[in-house]
Design a protein around this motif. Structure first.
Motif, PDB file in Angstrom:
ATOM      1  N   UNK A 272     -36.512  34.002 -41.783  1.00 48.96           N
ATOM      2  CA  UNK A 272     -36.364  34.988 -40.711  1.00 48.96           C
ATOM      3  C   UNK A 272     -35.750  36.263 -41.288  1.00 48.96           C
ATOM      4  N   UNK A 273     -36.452  37.373 -41.109  1.00 43.48           N
ATOM      5  CA  UNK A 273     -36.032  38.649 -41.699  1.00 43.48           C
ATOM      6  C   UNK A 273     -35.788  39.658 -40.586  1.00 43.48           C
ATOM      7  N   UNK A 274     -34.582  40.206 -40.541  1.00 46.65           N
ATOM      8  CA  UNK A 274     -34.229  41.253 -39.580  1.00 46.65           C
ATOM      9  C   UNK A 274     -34.308  42.601 -40.278  1.00 46.65           C
ATOM     10  N   UNK A 275     -35.005  43.547 -39.668  1.00 47.41           N
ATOM     11  CA  UNK A 275     -35.154  44.886 -40.238  1.00 47.41           C
ATOM     12  C   UNK A 275     -34.537  45.893 -39.277  1.00 47.41           C
ATOM     13  N   UNK A 276     -33.593  46.677 -39.778  1.00 50.73           N
ATOM     14  CA  UNK A 276     -32.932  47.656 -38.922  1.00 50.73           C
ATOM     15  C   UNK A 276     -33.917  48.754 -38.522  1.00 50.73           C
ATOM     16  N   UNK A 277     -33.694  49.305 -37.333  1.00 52.60           N
ATOM     17  CA  UNK A 277     -34.607  50.305 -36.775  1.00 52.60           C
ATOM     18  C   UNK A 277     -34.716  51.556 -37.625  1.00 52.60           C
ATOM     19  N   UNK A 278     -33.735  51.815 -38.470  1.00 55.01           N
ATOM     20  CA  UNK A 278     -33.784  53.023 -39.294  1.00 55.01           C
ATOM     21  C   UNK A 278     -34.823  52.912 -40.410  1.00 55.01           C
TER      22      UNK A 278
ATOM     23  N   UNK B  65     -28.961  57.746 -21.712  1.00 58.11           N
ATOM     24  CA  UNK B  65     -30.215  57.093 -21.343  1.00 58.11           C
ATOM     25  C   UNK B  65     -30.490  56.069 -22.436  1.00 58.11           C
ATOM     26  N   UNK B  66     -30.486  54.797 -22.085  1.00 62.94           N
ATOM     27  CA  UNK B  66     -30.710  53.741 -23.064  1.00 62.94           C
ATOM     28  C   UNK B  66     -32.188  53.361 -23.059  1.00 62.94           C
ATOM     29  N   UNK B  67     -32.762  53.364 -24.237  1.00 64.51           N
ATOM     30  CA  UNK B  67     -34.193  53.065 -24.383  1.00 64.51           C
ATOM     31  C   UNK B  67     -34.358  51.836 -25.276  1.00 64.51           C
ATOM     32  N   UNK B  68     -35.529  51.177 -25.229  1.00 68.85           N
ATOM     33  CA  UNK B  68     -35.663  49.887 -25.911  1.00 68.85           C
ATOM     34  C   UNK B  68     -35.814  49.943 -27.425  1.00 68.85           C
ATOM     35  N   UNK B  69     -36.304  51.059 -27.982  1.00 70.60           N
ATOM     36  CA  UNK B  69     -36.506  51.105 -29.424  1.00 70.60           C
ATOM     37  C   UNK B  69     -36.485  52.549 -29.906  1.00 70.60           C
ATOM     38  N   UNK B  70     -36.547  52.709 -31.236  1.00 75.30           N
ATOM     39  CA  UNK B  70     -36.381  54.024 -31.844  1.00 75.30           C
ATOM     40  C   UNK B  70     -37.523  54.976 -31.508  1.00 75.30           C
ATOM     41  N   UNK B  71     -38.735  54.433 -31.371  1.00 70.94           N
ATOM     42  CA  UNK B  71     -39.868  55.306 -31.036  1.00 70.94           C
ATOM     43  C   UNK B  71     -39.790  55.770 -29.584  1.00 70.94           C
ATOM     44  N   UNK B  72     -39.257  54.929 -28.713  1.00 72.34           N
ATOM     45  CA  UNK B  72     -39.033  55.368 -27.337  1.00 72.34           C
ATOM     46  C   UNK B  72     -37.976  56.467 -27.289  1.00 72.34           C
TER      47      UNK B  72
ATOM     48  N   UNK C 159     -38.522  60.096 -25.629  1.00 70.09           N
ATOM     49  CA  UNK C 159     -37.635  60.574 -24.570  1.00 70.09           C
ATOM     50  C   UNK C 159     -37.063  61.947 -24.910  1.00 70.09           C
ATOM     51  N   UNK C 160     -36.720  62.154 -26.178  1.00 67.91           N
ATOM     52  CA  UNK C 160     -36.185  63.461 -26.578  1.00 67.91           C
ATOM     53  C   UNK C 160     -37.275  64.525 -26.565  1.00 67.91           C
ATOM     54  N   UNK C 161     -38.477  64.169 -26.945  1.00 65.93           N
ATOM     55  CA  UNK C 161     -39.598  65.112 -26.853  1.00 65.93           C
ATOM     56  C   UNK C 161     -39.831  65.508 -25.396  1.00 65.93           C
ATOM     57  N   UNK C 162     -39.649  64.542 -24.487  1.00 66.65           N
ATOM     58  CA  UNK C 162     -39.847  64.806 -23.057  1.00 66.65           C
ATOM     59  C   UNK C 162     -38.698  65.600 -22.438  1.00 66.65           C
ATOM     60  N   UNK C 163     -37.662  65.881 -23.239  1.00 63.25           N
ATOM     61  CA  UNK C 163     -36.536  66.652 -22.735  1.00 63.25           C
ATOM     62  C   UNK C 163     -35.576  65.859 -21.882  1.00 63.25           C
ATOM     63  N   UNK C 164     -35.598  64.529 -22.016  1.00 65.11           N
ATOM     64  CA  UNK C 164     -34.735  63.681 -21.191  1.00 65.11           C
ATOM     65  C   UNK C 164     -33.321  63.548 -21.741  1.00 65.11           C
ATOM     66  N   UNK C 165     -33.110  64.026 -22.953  1.00 64.31           N
ATOM     67  CA  UNK C 165     -31.787  63.930 -23.527  1.00 64.31           C
ATOM     68  C   UNK C 165     -31.770  64.412 -24.956  1.00 64.31           C
ATOM     69  N   UNK C 166     -30.587  64.306 -25.579  1.00 64.63           N
ATOM     70  CA  UNK C 166     -30.378  64.796 -26.933  1.00 64.63           C
ATOM     71  C   UNK C 166     -30.016  63.631 -27.841  1.00 64.63           C
ATOM     72  N   UNK C 167     -30.012  63.869 -29.134  1.00 67.08           N
ATOM     73  CA  UNK C 167     -29.579  62.819 -30.036  1.00 67.08           C
ATOM     74  C   UNK C 167     -30.043  63.023 -31.451  1.00 67.08           C
ATOM     75  N   UNK C 168     -29.538  62.169 -32.339  1.00 66.77           N
ATOM     76  CA  UNK C 168     -29.916  62.186 -33.741  1.00 66.77           C
ATOM     77  C   UNK C 168     -31.102  61.250 -33.972  1.00 66.77           C
ATOM     78  N   UNK C 169     -31.943  61.616 -34.920  1.00 72.38           N
ATOM     79  CA  UNK C 169     -33.119  60.814 -35.257  1.00 72.38           C
ATOM     80  C   UNK C 169     -33.227  60.681 -36.765  1.00 72.38           C
ATOM     81  N   UNK C 170     -33.752  59.557 -37.250  1.00 71.45           N
ATOM     82  CA  UNK C 170     -34.027  59.460 -38.685  1.00 71.45           C
ATOM     83  C   UNK C 170     -34.991  60.556 -39.115  1.00 71.45           C
ATOM     84  N   UNK C 171     -34.814  61.046 -40.329  1.00 70.37           N
ATOM     85  CA  UNK C 171     -35.654  62.149 -40.813  1.00 70.37           C
ATOM     86  C   UNK C 171     -37.133  61.829 -40.720  1.00 70.37           C
ATOM     87  N   UNK C 172     -37.514  60.578 -41.062  1.00 73.33           N
ATOM     88  CA  UNK C 172     -38.931  60.231 -41.086  1.00 73.33           C
ATOM     89  C   UNK C 172     -39.572  60.293 -39.707  1.00 73.33           C
TER      90      UNK C 172
END
Length: 303
Positions: free
Chosen positions: A96-102, A221-228, A232-245
């Motif tokens: 079982x391998x866990x991969x962080x969202x980053x 605003x809590x969302x289920x995953x990094x792509x969401x 959400x930020x593209x939609x203007x629903x809030x602000x935040x940091x994102x991985x460069x990629x």
């Protein structure tokens, strides 16, 4: 049970070779043994399985159905034998391998493809985790190996670590029509507090949840995953940091705008981590591969 794997093997051989005699030769038996086994099976089931024309035996509809479904069992039994042998040789039944969202999970797939090509037979189960949840997956036994575990490891025994990426960099990005775009210059924390933050919830189940870059009292605003989160930020629903990629393509397309903060999010290291009580060959294969700079570099490029 009237139908055994041995009888299915006999049916398979007769169908492939076209006669009891040829099938017996392929199985290193005498034809009479095969005839007796099939006759007994037909008697037990109360049906016929073959149309016989001289020395040639052809499966009828009932026999064809039995063999077609039975071949699935033969393949499963053969795979089970191979898996049991591999387990006896030190390969785990499942890893079982866990991969962080980053970490972009698709970057892991070439490594997984090479593992499968080695024919080890270990079943792989992947899960996505966030922040402390990546460590929590190891601590609670939900994962045997973690890739991209961020920050400091928990103070629990039974977990070994190696550096994967010394520093990760995040971009503070907002939609072009977000009110903060009107702020001139570097944005102070007092202004951030006025606006909703989009966050991916830490997936910890037992360890304390971790937060990075979130201000006390800030609306979220809590969302289920990094792509969401990106959407959400593209939609203007809030602000935040994102991985460069994730942030850079959106910024290049004009869907997000990068801004500078007075208190930027600190860079954090990422680790490869694993349960020391798990000592199978599949785990060791991945640990060794992830320790190679060209492999870890492929996973973490641009982070």
């Amino acid at each position: 049970m009237k139908i055994s794997l041995d009888l299915l093997l006999i049916l398979d051989a007769i169908e492939r070779h076209g006669s009891f005699t040829a099938a017996a030769a392929s199985l290193h038996r005498v034809p009479s043994a095969l005839s007796h086994a099939i006759a007994k099976l037909e008697g037990d089931l109360g049906i016929t399985l073959f149309q016989r024309e001289g020395r040639r035996a052809t499966l009828n509809e009932a026999g064809r159905t039995l063999l077609d479904d039975g071949r699935h069992l033969l393949r499963a039994a053969s795979e089970l034998e191979r898996r049991v042998q591999r387990i006896a040789d030190g390969w785990e039944a499942e890893l079982r391998i866990a991969i962080d969202a980053v970490i972009p999970i698709d970057r892991f797939f070439p490594l997984l493809k090479r593992f499968y090509a080695a024919g080890c037979g270990t079943q792989i189960k992947l899960s996505g985790e966030v922040l402390g949840g990546t460590w929590d997956a190891l601590a609670t036994g939900r994962a045997d190996l973690a890739i991209g575990a961020p920050g400091d490891p928990p103070s629990r025994s039974g977990i070994a670590t190696r550096p994967l990426c010394p520093r990760t960099h995040f971009v503070f990005a907002i939609a072009p029509d977000h009110p903060l775009t009107a702020w001139e210059g570097i944005i102070p924390a007092s202004q951030l507090l006025r606006h909703r933050a989009v966050v991916v919830a830490d997936t910890s189940q037992e360890l304390d949840a971790r937060t990075i870059g979130l201000l006390e009292g800030q609306d979220t605003l809590r969302v289920p995953d990094i792509r969401a989160k990106v959407a959400a930020q593209v939609a203007g629903l809030g602000i935040g940091h994102l991985p460069c990629w994730l942030a850079e393509p959106e910024i290049a397309a004009g869907r997000l705008v990068e801004r500078q903060l007075a208190n930027p999010r600190p860079a954090i290291p990422l680790h490869t981590a694993w349960r020391t009580r798990q000592d199978g060959r599949a785990l060791q294969w991945f640990v060794d591969e992830l320790n190679r700079p060209e492999v870890s570099g492929t996973l973490t490029e641009g982070l």
